[in-house]
Design a protein around this motif. Structure first.
Motif, PDB file in Angstrom:
ATOM      1  N   CYS A   1      14.167  -2.928   3.635  1.00  8.69           N
ATOM      2  CA  CYS A   1      14.495  -3.858   2.546  1.00  8.69           C
ATOM      3  C   CYS A   1      13.257  -4.625   2.105  1.00  8.69           C
ATOM      4  O   CYS A   1      13.029  -4.839   0.902  1.00  8.69           O
ATOM      5  CB  CYS A   1      15.591  -4.825   2.978  1.00  8.69           C
ATOM      6  SG  CYS A   1      17.239  -4.085   3.151  1.00  8.69           S
ATOM      7  N   LEU A   2      12.459  -5.039   3.081  1.00  9.34           N
ATOM      8  CA  LEU A   2      11.222  -5.752   2.758  1.00  9.34           C
ATOM      9  C   LEU A   2      10.288  -4.868   1.942  1.00  9.34           C
ATOM     10  O   LEU A   2       9.697  -5.311   0.948  1.00  9.34           O
ATOM     11  CB  LEU A   2      10.537  -6.196   4.054  1.00  9.34           C
ATOM     12  CG  LEU A   2       9.239  -6.994   3.900  1.00  9.34           C
ATOM     13  CD1 LEU A   2       9.510  -8.347   3.249  1.00  9.34           C
ATOM     14  CD2 LEU A   2       8.585  -7.199   5.269  1.00  9.34           C
ATOM     15  N   PHE A   3      10.164  -3.618   2.346  1.00 14.54           N
ATOM     16  CA  PHE A   3       9.321  -2.672   1.610  1.00 14.54           C
ATOM     17  C   PHE A   3       9.819  -2.513   0.170  1.00 14.54           C
ATOM     18  O   PHE A   3       9.038  -2.575  -0.795  1.00 14.54           O
ATOM     19  CB  PHE A   3       9.319  -1.314   2.310  1.00 14.54           C
ATOM     20  CG  PHE A   3       8.896  -0.178   1.435  1.00 14.54           C
ATOM     21  CD1 PHE A   3       7.579  -0.047   1.026  1.00 14.54           C
ATOM     22  CD2 PHE A   3       9.827   0.762   1.001  1.00 14.54           C
ATOM     23  CE1 PHE A   3       7.190   0.996   0.190  1.00 14.54           C
ATOM     24  CE2 PHE A   3       9.450   1.808   0.174  1.00 14.54           C
ATOM     25  CZ  PHE A   3       8.126   1.921  -0.227  1.00 14.54           C
ATOM     26  N   LEU A   4      11.130  -2.312  -0.006  1.00 12.71           N
ATOM     27  CA  LEU A   4      11.678  -2.114  -1.347  1.00 12.71           C
ATOM     28  C   LEU A   4      11.491  -3.352  -2.209  1.00 12.71           C
ATOM     29  O   LEU A   4      11.188  -3.257  -3.407  1.00 12.71           O
ATOM     30  CB  LEU A   4      13.162  -1.753  -1.245  1.00 12.71           C
ATOM     31  CG  LEU A   4      13.454  -0.368  -0.661  1.00 12.71           C
ATOM     32  CD1 LEU A   4      14.936  -0.210  -0.387  1.00 12.71           C
ATOM     33  CD2 LEU A   4      12.961   0.737  -1.595  1.00 12.71           C
ATOM     34  N   GLU A   5      11.642  -4.532  -1.594  1.00 11.61           N
ATOM     35  CA  GLU A   5      11.447  -5.778  -2.332  1.00 11.61           C
ATOM     36  C   GLU A   5      10.034  -5.859  -2.886  1.00 11.61           C
ATOM     37  O   GLU A   5       9.819  -6.186  -4.064  1.00 11.61           O
ATOM     38  CB  GLU A   5      11.731  -6.961  -1.406  1.00 11.61           C
ATOM     39  CG  GLU A   5      11.687  -8.316  -2.082  1.00 11.61           C
ATOM     40  CD  GLU A   5      12.088  -9.428  -1.127  1.00 11.61           C
ATOM     41  OE1 GLU A   5      11.546 -10.536  -1.267  1.00 11.61           O
ATOM     42  OE2 GLU A   5      12.926  -9.184  -0.237  1.00 11.61           O
TER      43      GLU A   5
ATOM     44  N   ALA B   1       0.832  -1.207   0.000  1.00 11.02           N
ATOM     45  CA  ALA B   1       0.000   0.000   0.000  1.00 11.02           C
ATOM     46  C   ALA B   1       0.868   1.258   0.000  1.00 11.02           C
ATOM     47  O   ALA B   1       0.569   2.237  -0.700  1.00 11.02           O
ATOM     48  CB  ALA B   1      -0.927  -0.008   1.211  1.00 11.02           C
ATOM     49  N   THR B   2       1.956   1.228   0.773  1.00 10.86           N
ATOM     50  CA  THR B   2       2.867   2.373   0.813  1.00 10.86           C
ATOM     51  C   THR B   2       3.550   2.565  -0.539  1.00 10.86           C
ATOM     52  O   THR B   2       3.729   3.690  -1.004  1.00 10.86           O
ATOM     53  CB  THR B   2       3.918   2.173   1.925  1.00 10.86           C
ATOM     54  OG1 THR B   2       3.260   1.978   3.183  1.00 10.86           O
ATOM     55  CG2 THR B   2       4.829   3.378   2.031  1.00 10.86           C
TER      56      THR B   2
ATOM     57  N   GLU C   1       1.738  10.421  -3.875  1.00 13.07           N
ATOM     58  CA  GLU C   1       1.256  10.865  -2.573  1.00 13.07           C
ATOM     59  C   GLU C   1       2.366  10.922  -1.533  1.00 13.07           C
ATOM     60  O   GLU C   1       2.220  11.580  -0.493  1.00 13.07           O
ATOM     61  CB  GLU C   1       0.155   9.923  -2.063  1.00 13.07           C
ATOM     62  CG  GLU C   1      -1.060   9.812  -2.972  1.00 13.07           C
ATOM     63  CD  GLU C   1      -2.014   8.732  -2.505  1.00 13.07           C
ATOM     64  OE1 GLU C   1      -2.014   8.437  -1.291  1.00 13.07           O
ATOM     65  OE2 GLU C   1      -2.746   8.169  -3.342  1.00 13.07           O
ATOM     66  N   LEU C   2       3.469  10.214  -1.814  1.00 14.17           N
ATOM     67  CA  LEU C   2       4.536  10.080  -0.832  1.00 14.17           C
ATOM     68  C   LEU C   2       5.870   9.993  -1.560  1.00 14.17           C
ATOM     69  O   LEU C   2       5.973   9.324  -2.599  1.00 14.17           O
ATOM     70  CB  LEU C   2       4.297   8.811   0.005  1.00 14.17           C
ATOM     71  CG  LEU C   2       5.087   8.599   1.285  1.00 14.17           C
ATOM     72  CD1 LEU C   2       4.756   9.680   2.314  1.00 14.17           C
ATOM     73  CD2 LEU C   2       4.753   7.223   1.876  1.00 14.17           C
ATOM     74  N   VAL C   3       6.884  10.659  -1.030  1.00 15.96           N
ATOM     75  CA  VAL C   3       8.237  10.563  -1.581  1.00 15.96           C
ATOM     76  C   VAL C   3       8.870   9.264  -1.089  1.00 15.96           C
ATOM     77  O   VAL C   3       8.641   8.844   0.059  1.00 15.96           O
ATOM     78  CB  VAL C   3       9.083  11.780  -1.141  1.00 15.96           C
ATOM     79  CG1 VAL C   3      10.518  11.652  -1.635  1.00 15.96           C
ATOM     80  CG2 VAL C   3       8.455  13.065  -1.665  1.00 15.96           C
TER      81      VAL C   3
ATOM     82  N   LEU D   1      10.362   5.159   3.145  1.00 14.36           N
ATOM     83  CA  LEU D   1      11.340   4.327   3.840  1.00 14.36           C
ATOM     84  C   LEU D   1      11.388   4.672   5.329  1.00 14.36           C
ATOM     85  O   LEU D   1      11.467   3.783   6.183  1.00 14.36           O
ATOM     86  CB  LEU D   1      12.717   4.497   3.201  1.00 14.36           C
ATOM     87  CG  LEU D   1      12.932   3.803   1.855  1.00 14.36           C
ATOM     88  CD1 LEU D   1      14.198   4.304   1.189  1.00 14.36           C
ATOM     89  CD2 LEU D   1      12.981   2.293   2.036  1.00 14.36           C
ATOM     90  N   ALA D   2      11.342   5.962   5.636  1.00 11.03           N
ATOM     91  CA  ALA D   2      11.353   6.383   7.042  1.00 11.03           C
ATOM     92  C   ALA D   2      10.098   5.894   7.754  1.00 11.03           C
ATOM     93  O   ALA D   2      10.154   5.439   8.909  1.00 11.03           O
ATOM     94  CB  ALA D   2      11.451   7.909   7.124  1.00 11.03           C
ATOM     95  N   GLU D   3       8.959   5.967   7.064  1.00 14.03           N
ATOM     96  CA  GLU D   3       7.695   5.523   7.654  1.00 14.03           C
ATOM     97  C   GLU D   3       7.719   4.027   7.938  1.00 14.03           C
ATOM     98  O   GLU D   3       7.327   3.588   9.024  1.00 14.03           O
ATOM     99  CB  GLU D   3       6.555   5.860   6.693  1.00 14.03           C
ATOM    100  CG  GLU D   3       5.171   5.443   7.171  1.00 14.03           C
ATOM    101  CD  GLU D   3       4.093   5.805   6.169  1.00 14.03           C
ATOM    102  OE1 GLU D   3       3.339   4.892   5.742  1.00 14.03           O
ATOM    103  OE2 GLU D   3       3.996   6.993   5.800  1.00 14.03           O
ATOM    104  N   ILE D   4       8.203   3.260   6.989  1.00 14.09           N
ATOM    105  CA  ILE D   4       8.269   1.803   7.171  1.00 14.09           C
ATOM    106  C   ILE D   4       9.279   1.449   8.259  1.00 14.09           C
ATOM    107  O   ILE D   4       9.038   0.577   9.108  1.00 14.09           O
ATOM    108  CB  ILE D   4       8.648   1.110   5.843  1.00 14.09           C
ATOM    109  CG1 ILE D   4       7.509   1.233   4.826  1.00 14.09           C
ATOM    110  CG2 ILE D   4       8.984  -0.360   6.076  1.00 14.09           C
ATOM    111  CD1 ILE D   4       6.237   0.504   5.194  1.00 14.09           C
TER     112      ILE D   4
END
Length: 287
Positions: A47-51, A11-12, A20-22, A27-30
């Motif tokens: 890393c999980l978010f980027l994956e 979702a992010t 909506e988000l830079v 990354l900071a939020e996650i």
């Protein structure tokens, strides 16, 4: 992995792609979701978010996400942790290299990083990690061989090295996928004139299907598609036999059946493979 966490990551990523988000704010939020005091936890979550962001296949997000991922992959405090992060980064590059401005440079850089990192890991302590690095190295060389066919030899060597880890022969999924990859590499080498018996190539694909049963639907479907493509290729200028075409059709249909439900998910790897299987089935009908 926690399904709620994965959904939050996806979702992010969509919020970033929608403007909506830079990405750095995302990354900071996650990273702020870390649920313990382990200093590695925020990096793990990032890393999980980027994956998952890369797996969504959003063109505008892939290159910057990979750039951030590469930086994070170098932050491991131990050789094993750094190698693990590099391994996951390498998988992400292999999934998305076609979206990059210079895919060959990205793939060769990944290969160099994997070889360097694997030399720092003790095989006796982390055999699975070293094996998986060889498997991903093989896939990296195979993809880089699109531009440099001579790299297929290195792909073959890396995959065979990974498959030689006897202590892990009970792990069906990674070995099955590696045998399917090895079949692909050997078939490409044979097409370039290498003296590789057809029997050796077919045995790789058959071993892959023996290891990958229906409890591993995506991996089996991928192996079925790879084998089907090989069976309907013209080798030495000859049309495929009726038996080979019949087998290829059966493999493509089985793969489609395995992924029918999963393919409903938008932007999922299963959806992409489902489309490829349809194409393979059509090619087999015309063979």
């Amino acid at each position: 992995q926690d399904p709620d966490l994965i959904e939050r990551c996806q979702a992010t990523a969509r919020r970033v792609s929608n403007g909506e988000l830079v990405l750095d704010d995302a990354l900071a939020e996650i990273g702020s979701l870390a649920w313990n005091s382990d200093p590695n936890m925020p990096v793990y979550l990032q890393c999980l978010f980027l994956e998952h962001a890369i797996r969504l296949g959003i063109d505008s997000l892939i290159a910057p996400a990979l750039q951030r991922y590469r930086i994070l992959a170098d932050t491991g405090q131990t050789p094993d942790r750094r190698a693990t992060r590099l391994l996951h980064y390498a998988v992400a590059v292999n999934l998305s290299f076609r979206h990059l401005e210079d895919p060959f440079e990205a793939l060769t850089a990944v290969a160099e990083a994997l070889m360097s990192a694997s030399a720092t890991v003790q095989v006796e302590r982390s055999p699975r990690l070293v094996r998986d690095m060889h498997f991903v190295l093989g896939r990296t060389f195979e993809n880089a061989a699109i531009w440099r066919p001579d790299l297929l030899d290195q792909a073959r060597n890396a995959l065979k090295t990974g498959l030689s880890f006897d202590v892990l022969t009970h792990e069906r999924d990674p070995r099955g996928r590696a045998y399917s990859d090895l079949g692909n590499v050997l078939s490409k080498l044979a097409a370039l004139g290498a003296s590789i018996p057809t029997k050796q190539i077919v045995e790789c694909y058959e071993e892959a299907l023996t290891l990958l049963d229906s409890t591993l639907p995506f991996s089996r479907a991928m192996a079925l598609n790879n084998f089907a493509i090989y069976l309907i290729e013209r080798r030495g200028g000859n049309l495929p036999s009726a038996l080979d075409v019949e087998r290829a059709l059966a493999f493509a249909l089985e793969g489609l059946d395995l992924l029918r439900d999963q393919a409903q998910e938008r932007r999922s790897p299963s959806r992409s493979l489902f489309a490829v299987l349809h194409q393979t089935h059509g090619n087999a009908l015309r063979a």
